[in-house]
Design a protein around this motif. Structure first.
Motif, PDB file in Angstrom:
ATOM      1  N   ASN A   1       0.819  -1.214   0.000  1.00 17.26           N
ATOM      2  CA  ASN A   1       0.000   0.000   0.000  1.00 17.26           C
ATOM      3  C   ASN A   1       0.854   1.265   0.000  1.00 17.26           C
ATOM      4  N   GLY A   2       2.174   1.106  -0.017  1.00 15.75           N
ATOM      5  CA  GLY A   2       3.068   2.258  -0.015  1.00 15.75           C
ATOM      6  C   GLY A   2       3.369   2.792   1.373  1.00 15.75           C
ATOM      7  N   ARG A   3       2.907   2.100   2.406  1.00 17.99           N
ATOM      8  CA  ARG A   3       3.124   2.545   3.787  1.00 17.99           C
ATOM      9  C   ARG A   3       4.440   1.965   4.302  1.00 17.99           C
ATOM     10  N   TYR A   4       5.219   2.801   4.994  1.00 18.63           N
ATOM     11  CA  TYR A   4       6.503   2.381   5.551  1.00 18.63           C
ATOM     12  C   TYR A   4       6.287   1.900   6.979  1.00 18.63           C
ATOM     13  N   ASP A   5       6.744   0.685   7.280  1.00 20.91           N
ATOM     14  CA  ASP A   5       6.626   0.107   8.619  1.00 20.91           C
ATOM     15  C   ASP A   5       8.043  -0.197   9.121  1.00 20.91           C
ATOM     16  N   ALA A   6       8.461   0.454  10.195  1.00 24.55           N
ATOM     17  CA  ALA A   6       9.831   0.326  10.706  1.00 24.55           C
ATOM     18  C   ALA A   6      10.162  -1.106  11.121  1.00 24.55           C
ATOM     19  N   GLN A   7       9.233  -1.792  11.763  1.00 23.12           N
ATOM     20  CA  GLN A   7       9.509  -3.164  12.210  1.00 23.12           C
ATOM     21  C   GLN A   7       9.693  -4.097  11.015  1.00 23.12           C
ATOM     22  N   ALA A   8       8.836  -3.988  10.012  1.00 22.24           N
ATOM     23  CA  ALA A   8       8.969  -4.818   8.818  1.00 22.24           C
ATOM     24  C   ALA A   8      10.263  -4.479   8.080  1.00 22.24           C
ATOM     25  N   ALA A   9      10.604  -3.190   8.030  1.00 19.14           N
ATOM     26  CA  ALA A   9      11.843  -2.768   7.364  1.00 19.14           C
ATOM     27  C   ALA A   9      13.057  -3.358   8.079  1.00 19.14           C
ATOM     28  N   GLN A  10      13.041  -3.393   9.404  1.00 18.03           N
ATOM     29  CA  GLN A  10      14.154  -3.959  10.161  1.00 18.03           C
ATOM     30  C   GLN A  10      14.261  -5.460   9.920  1.00 18.03           C
ATOM     31  N   ARG A  11      13.117  -6.148   9.879  1.00 17.37           N
ATOM     32  CA  ARG A  11      13.144  -7.590   9.594  1.00 17.37           C
ATOM     33  C   ARG A  11      13.746  -7.861   8.212  1.00 17.37           C
ATOM     34  N   ARG A  12      13.348  -7.060   7.233  1.00 15.80           N
ATOM     35  CA  ARG A  12      13.889  -7.231   5.877  1.00 15.80           C
ATOM     36  C   ARG A  12      15.396  -6.947   5.849  1.00 15.80           C
ATOM     37  N   ALA A  13      15.826  -5.914   6.544  1.00 10.44           N
ATOM     38  CA  ALA A  13      17.250  -5.576   6.584  1.00 10.44           C
ATOM     39  C   ALA A  13      18.048  -6.687   7.263  1.00 10.44           C
ATOM     40  N   ASP A  14      17.525  -7.237   8.340  1.00 12.32           N
ATOM     41  CA  ASP A  14      18.203  -8.344   9.030  1.00 12.32           C
ATOM     42  C   ASP A  14      18.295  -9.564   8.114  1.00 12.32           C
ATOM     43  N   TRP A  15      17.226  -9.846   7.379  1.00 12.09           N
ATOM     44  CA  TRP A  15      17.223 -10.988   6.466  1.00 12.09           C
ATOM     45  C   TRP A  15      18.262 -10.789   5.359  1.00 12.09           C
ATOM     46  N   ARG A  16      18.287  -9.576   4.769  1.00 13.10           N
ATOM     47  CA  ARG A  16      19.259  -9.306   3.697  1.00 13.10           C
ATOM     48  C   ARG A  16      20.686  -9.423   4.221  1.00 13.10           C
ATOM     49  N   ALA A  17      20.933  -8.958   5.435  1.00 10.71           N
ATOM     50  CA  ALA A  17      22.284  -9.015   6.005  1.00 10.71           C
ATOM     51  C   ALA A  17      22.719 -10.445   6.298  1.00 10.71           C
ATOM     52  N   SER A  18      21.762 -11.322   6.569  1.00 12.44           N
ATOM     53  CA  SER A  18      22.112 -12.699   6.937  1.00 12.44           C
ATOM     54  C   SER A  18      22.391 -13.584   5.728  1.00 12.44           C
ATOM     55  N   LYS A  19      22.010 -13.136   4.538  1.00 16.67           N
ATOM     56  CA  LYS A  19      22.208 -13.967   3.353  1.00 16.67           C
ATOM     57  C   LYS A  19      23.699 -14.141   3.078  1.00 16.67           C
ATOM     58  N   ASP A  20      24.068 -15.337   2.626  1.00 21.54           N
ATOM     59  CA  ASP A  20      25.461 -15.628   2.285  1.00 21.54           C
ATOM     60  C   ASP A  20      25.709 -15.134   0.869  1.00 21.54           C
ATOM     61  N   LYS A  21      26.374 -14.004   0.759  1.00 15.96           N
ATOM     62  CA  LYS A  21      26.581 -13.392  -0.544  1.00 15.96           C
ATOM     63  C   LYS A  21      27.631 -14.121  -1.373  1.00 15.96           C
ATOM     64  N   ASN A  22      28.438 -14.951  -0.739  1.00 14.19           N
ATOM     65  CA  ASN A  22      29.467 -15.706  -1.448  1.00 14.19           C
ATOM     66  C   ASN A  22      29.097 -17.174  -1.574  1.00 14.19           C
ATOM     67  N   ALA A  23      27.822 -17.482  -1.531  1.00 11.50           N
ATOM     68  CA  ALA A  23      27.397 -18.875  -1.580  1.00 11.50           C
ATOM     69  C   ALA A  23      27.854 -19.556  -2.860  1.00 11.50           C
ATOM     70  N   GLY A  24      27.903 -18.854  -3.953  1.00 17.06           N
ATOM     71  CA  GLY A  24      28.338 -19.436  -5.215  1.00 17.06           C
ATOM     72  C   GLY A  24      29.809 -19.805  -5.215  1.00 17.06           C
ATOM     73  N   LYS A  25      30.607 -19.116  -4.414  1.00 19.68           N
ATOM     74  CA  LYS A  25      32.036 -19.392  -4.313  1.00 19.68           C
ATOM     75  C   LYS A  25      32.310 -20.625  -3.453  1.00 19.68           C
ATOM     76  N   ARG A  26      31.351 -21.008  -2.659  1.00 21.48           N
ATOM     77  CA  ARG A  26      31.564 -22.079  -1.682  1.00 21.48           C
ATOM     78  C   ARG A  26      31.407 -23.447  -2.355  1.00 21.48           C
ATOM     79  N   THR A  27      32.386 -23.784  -3.150  1.00 17.91           N
ATOM     80  CA  THR A  27      32.371 -25.061  -3.857  1.00 17.91           C
ATOM     81  C   THR A  27      32.857 -26.167  -2.927  1.00 17.91           C
ATOM     82  N   ALA A  28      32.617 -27.408  -3.335  1.00 16.32           N
ATOM     83  CA  ALA A  28      33.073 -28.550  -2.527  1.00 16.32           C
ATOM     84  C   ALA A  28      34.596 -28.535  -2.408  1.00 16.32           C
ATOM     85  N   PHE A  29      35.281 -28.197  -3.505  1.00 14.90           N
ATOM     86  CA  PHE A  29      36.742 -28.159  -3.462  1.00 14.90           C
ATOM     87  C   PHE A  29      37.239 -27.124  -2.452  1.00 14.90           C
ATOM     88  N   LEU A  30      36.703 -25.889  -2.550  1.00 16.22           N
ATOM     89  CA  LEU A  30      37.169 -24.833  -1.641  1.00 16.22           C
ATOM     90  C   LEU A  30      36.835 -25.154  -0.187  1.00 16.22           C
TER      91      LEU A  30
END
Length: 136
Positions: A48-77
């Motif tokens: 609806n275009g409404r900003y909710d601080a609690q939902a925004a914090q949950r989304r930010a925490d989720w984005r920060a927890s993602k493994d950004k180098n997951a593709g680099k994490r091969t079995a060999f490495l």
């Protein structure tokens, strides 16, 4: 200016002031650029275009927890890093050895910072075993 990430408190202030003040005045108050505040609102507004601080914090925490180098994490490495840690090599030594042993194969290179991130992530994820600590 100078802060990198918005805090939960900043998000609550944005939510409270959105209807009363301009984006520029909110940005000045919090010490961020108006573009950063605008991006925060666009990125985290609900359907609806409404900003909710609690939902925004949950989304930010989720984005920060993602493994950004997951593709680099091969079995060999993963195996190479585990073996290096078992041999009490530092992440700097492991990264250097990979570059020395496989100079023509960038897919087998990894930075020591990535190894430290893997160790940190795995130590939070696993209570026992901790595979990248070399004891798994």
């Amino acid at each position: 200016m100078g802060q990198k990430h918005l805090t939960k408190t900043h998000r609550e202030i944005i939510e409270r002031l959105l209807g009363e003040k301009s984006l520029r005045s909110i940005a000045d108050l919090l010490g961020y650029s108006p573009a950063a505040i605008s991006k925060e609102i666009r990125r985290n507004a609900n359907k609806n275009g409404r900003y909710d601080a609690q939902a925004a914090q949950r989304r930010a925490d989720w984005r920060a927890s993602k493994d950004k180098n997951a593709g680099k994490r091969t079995a060999f490495l993963t195996a190479y890093v585990q073996e290096g840690l078992r041999n009490y090599w530092s992440p700097e030594q492991i990264a250097g050895r990979l570059r020395q042993e496989f100079p023509e194969d960038p897919a087998r290179h990894i930075s020591f910072k990535s190894i430290y991130r893997w160790i940190s992530k795995d130590s939070r994820q696993y209570e026992k075993g901790r595979p990248l600590r070399g004891f798994g």
